[in-house]
Each structure stands twice: as C-alpha cells, then as structure tokens.
Enzyme design. Structure first.
Site: not given
Ligand SMILES: NC(=O)c1ccc[n+]([C@@H]2O[C@H](COP(=O)([O-])OP(=O)(O)OC[C@H]3O[C@@H](n4cnc5c(N)ncnc54)[C@H](O)[C@@H]3O)[C@@H](O)[C@H]2O)c1
Ligand SMILES: *[C@@H]1O[C@H](CO)[C@@H](O)[C@H](O)[C@H]1NC(C)=O
Ligand SMILES: *[C@@H]1O[C@H](CO)[C@@H](O)[C@H](O)[C@H]1NC(C)=O
Ligand SMILES: *[C@@H]1O[C@H](CO)[C@@H](O)[C@H](O)[C@H]1NC(C)=O
Ligand SMILES: *[C@@H]1O[C@H](CO)[C@@H](O)[C@H](O)[C@H]1NC(C)=O
Length: 302
Positions: A174, A187
């Site tokens: 991120s 985070y």
């Molecule tokens: N959404 C944003 O704005 C953003 C910004 C920067 C980085 N990210 C990163 O992108 C990635 C994806 O995020 P997203 O926005 O799709 O979030 P999201 O919450 O939609 O998806 C995350 C997925 O991870 C799964 N998960 C959580 N804990 C778990 C575990 N212990 N074991 C297996 N699966 C698990 C959840 O069930 C979910 O399906 C993450 O690493 C997040 O930190 C997101």
C-alpha cells in the site's frame, strides 16, 4: 581494486537501467508482455475486492488459478465468475494467518494441482482506529495477515520456483507502506514490513543466483472496494479497482518491479525524501491525510 571495479560497474549499470527505462517507456506495453499461459497462479484473499477482480481478469490468460480466502461464500462466487469467463480454478478455504494451515494446504495442493509458479499475496485486513482504541489482539492479527502470512506462503511455494529458476512473487502492499497516516498505525506498520520483506527476499534469491524468479511490489492508494469504505482521498480521487487490477496484470507481464498507483505517487514518494523532515505533518495535511479516515466505516468501525 576489486572494490572500485564493482563501484564503476554499478555506475555504468545505473545509467544502463535509466536508459533502458526511458527506452522501454516508448514501446507499447502489450508488445512487451511475457507469456503467462502456462502459469499456475495462487491468489490469496480472492473472495472479494481486488483479489476477485484479479482472478476474473487473469482467468483466460493463465493455465490454472488457485484461490484462497477465509470466506467460503465469497470464494465460491469468485470461482463461478472465473469459470464463466472460461477459466480453470480450484478453491481452498485457508486462513493465511495460520501457518500450519498454510503449510498443510500447500502440501495438499502440490498433489492436487501441481507446482505454483506465481503467488499474489493479496489478502489483507484493516482496523482503522487510533492506537489507544485498538484491541491488542486486533493489532496482532493485522500483522499476522498482512505480513507474517507472506513468510509462510513464500516458504511454502518458493522451493518449487527455485528448482526451475522460474516464478513470480507479487506483493500487494500500500502507499502507506512508505507514508504514515493517522488511524493506521497497525495497518501501515504491517504494509511497511511487507514491503521490506518483499525486497529482502528478492535480494536473497538474486544473491543465490535465482534470476528467473521475478518480483513485483504493488503500492496502491485508496480503491473503491469494501475495505476502505468511507475513506476518502482528497487530492487524488479513490481509484477504480478494475483499473488497479489492469495495471497490476500489465506490471506482472512486463516484469515491472514496482508499481505505485495512482501514478503521481512515484513523484510524491520521491519528494517526501527530499523535503525538510519537519514538513511531514504539513505535507500530510496538504494531501488530505487528516481527513482521509474521518468517515471511514470499514474495519473495527463496522
Ligand atoms: N482498498 C484499498 O483502498 C486498498 C488500498 C491499498 C492497498 N490495499 C490492499 O489490497 C489488498 C486487497 O484489498 P481489498 O480492497 O480487495 O480488500 P477486501 O477486504 O475486499 O479483500 C480482502 C480479502 O482478504 C480476505 N482475508 C482477510 N483475512 C484473511 C485471512 N486471514 N486468510 C485468508 N483470507 C483473508 C478477506 O476475506 C477478503 O476476501 C489488501 O492487501 C489491501 O491491504 C487496499
Ligand atoms: C462452495 O462450493 C463447494 C464446492 O462446489 C461446496 O461444496 C460448498 O458447499 C460451497 N460453500 C458455500 C458456503 O456455499
Ligand atoms: C521476464 O522475466 C522472465 C524470467 O526472468 C523472462 O523469461 C522474460 O523474458 C521477461 N519478460 C519481460 C517482458 O521482461
Ligand atoms: C526479472 O525480469 C527481468 C526482465 O525484465 C530480468 O532481466 C530479471 O533478471 C528478472 N529477475 C529478477 C529477479 O528481477
Ligand atoms: C480517526 O478515527 C476517529 C474515530 O475512531 C475519527 O473520529 C477521526 O476523525 C479519525 N482521524 C482521522 C485523521 O481520520
């Protein structure tokens, strides 16, 4: 003597890489795409958000997708979408923070689907509270999912990549991996750690001569998934997850090592290290950091 030769070689390489970067910039990306039709790709956190979109967008280009998530309903939905696109996939309900489960599933998978050639470490969680409002176990969990899981997963799948000197490790970090922000102490700390883990592993493998295992580090800003619902980017708007997924796939297919999204973060990242250190708070304020998390409704605030 040997020492100064290495240094001269470094300087020559530096100019070579700069030249190469400028030169390739003018060649359309599509023409530089590597073939991925034989890849067996593991995506963690594939049950929603970015993981699901990556899976559907990769479904037709790769040989097989392995989808991991805690959430079985979300996982089944992704698998359905992948198959509708004509892709082939297997699903495993795995808690990536449980290393025994990671190793056990990896073992089972090697018999059921063969050797994984690309890993996309994407599963992540966020709490979004001030330090004193964060329960201790939630802090620990954030680190277990967002960074420690990468250790277990890479330990499980890298040996097979080393055997063939071929593979690809993709880390979804991120922008807070290089920028602090209020309400994200756990985070952002975990993302910084994941970023450094990724970098160390890449250097270790290169030191050991494995130059065929490519690494792509992805640092996105807010996207329109559920994870950061309510959070708002003030200077740059929240980006569409479909765009982020397209850029990630293009980066993978061109062996790009770093991907910051949206693109101004390449500059912001550089400027931060050049500014007076005391200006960090003012910069954070100017970028909307002080209000970014005020309407956030995800994580612990659900
Ligand atoms: N959404 C944003 O704005 C953003 C910004 C920067 C980085 N990210 C990163 O992108 C990635 C994806 O995020 P997203 O926005 O799709 O979030 P999201 O919450 O939609 O998806 C995350 C997925 O991870 C799964 N998960 C959580 N804990 C778990 C575990 N212990 N074991 C297996 N699966 C698990 C959840 O069930 C979910 O399906 C993450 O690493 C997040 O930190 C997101
Ligand atoms: C998910 O799909 C599998 C295999 O088709 C099925 O056995 C399981 O019951 C489904 N789970 C849920 C929660 O729908
Ligand atoms: C990417 O790297 C692999 C192996 O390291 C190599 O075979 C391939 O040609 C590279 N492709 C591009 C587009 O750089
Ligand atoms: C990755 O891909 C490039 C080609 O773009 C290649 O030269 C490099 O050696 C590969 N490996 C690593 C570890 O970056
Ligand atoms: C941090 O979270 C609290 C609620 O827990 C909220 O009131 C505050 O506005 C947030 N701070 C920032 C800078 O977003």
């Amino acid at each position: 003597m040997q020492d100064s030769l290495t240094k001269i070689k470094f300087i020559i390489l530096l100019f070579y890489y700069w030249g190469q970067a400028i030169f390739t910039h003018f060649i359309p990306r599509r023409l530089r795409f590597k073939k991925i039709d034989e890849e067996i790709v593991l995506i963690t956190g594939a049950g929603s958000g970015l993981g699901r979109i990556l899976a559907t967008k990769l479904s037709k280009s790769v040989s097989h997708l392995i989808l991991w998530d805690l959430n079985e309903i979300g996982l089944n939905e992704t698998a359905k979408l992948v198959r509708e696109e004509g892709g082939s996939c297997s699903t495993y309900v795995v808690d990536v923070s449980n290393r025994h489960m990671v190793y056990e599933t990896a073992d089972r998978m090697s018999k059921e689907v063969g050797a994984v050639s690309m890993v996309i470490n994407n599963a992540g969680i966020v709490n979004g509270k001030e330090l004193l409002q964060l329960p201790n176990d939630k802090i620990v969990k954030t680190f277990e999912v967002n960074v420690l899981a990468h250790y277990w997963i890479c330990k499980a799948f890298i040996p097979n990549m080393m055997k063939k000197n071929k593979g690809h490790i993709v880390t979804i970090s991120s922008v807070v991996g290089f920028f602090g922000a209020s309400n994200l102490s756990d985070y952002a700390g975990s993302k910084y750690a994941a970023t450094r883990f990724h970098e160390c592993l890449q250097l270790e493998l290169l030191d050991a001569g494995y130059d065929g295992i490519n690494f792509t580090l992805v640092c996105p800003y807010f996207m329109n998934t559920k994870m950061f619902e309510g959070a708002k980017a003030l200077i740059l708007s929240n980006q569409k997850v479909e765009y982020v997924a397209d850029e990630i796939i293009a980066a993978i297919r061109t062996n790009q090592t770093h991907l910051y999204l949206p693109k101004p973060f390449y500059i912001i990242h550089t400027i931060k290290s050049l500014l007076p250190t005391r200006s960090l708070y003012a910069l954070n304020t100017a970028m909307g950091g002080r209000k970014a998390m005020s309407d956030f409704v995800g994580g612990l605030r659900k």
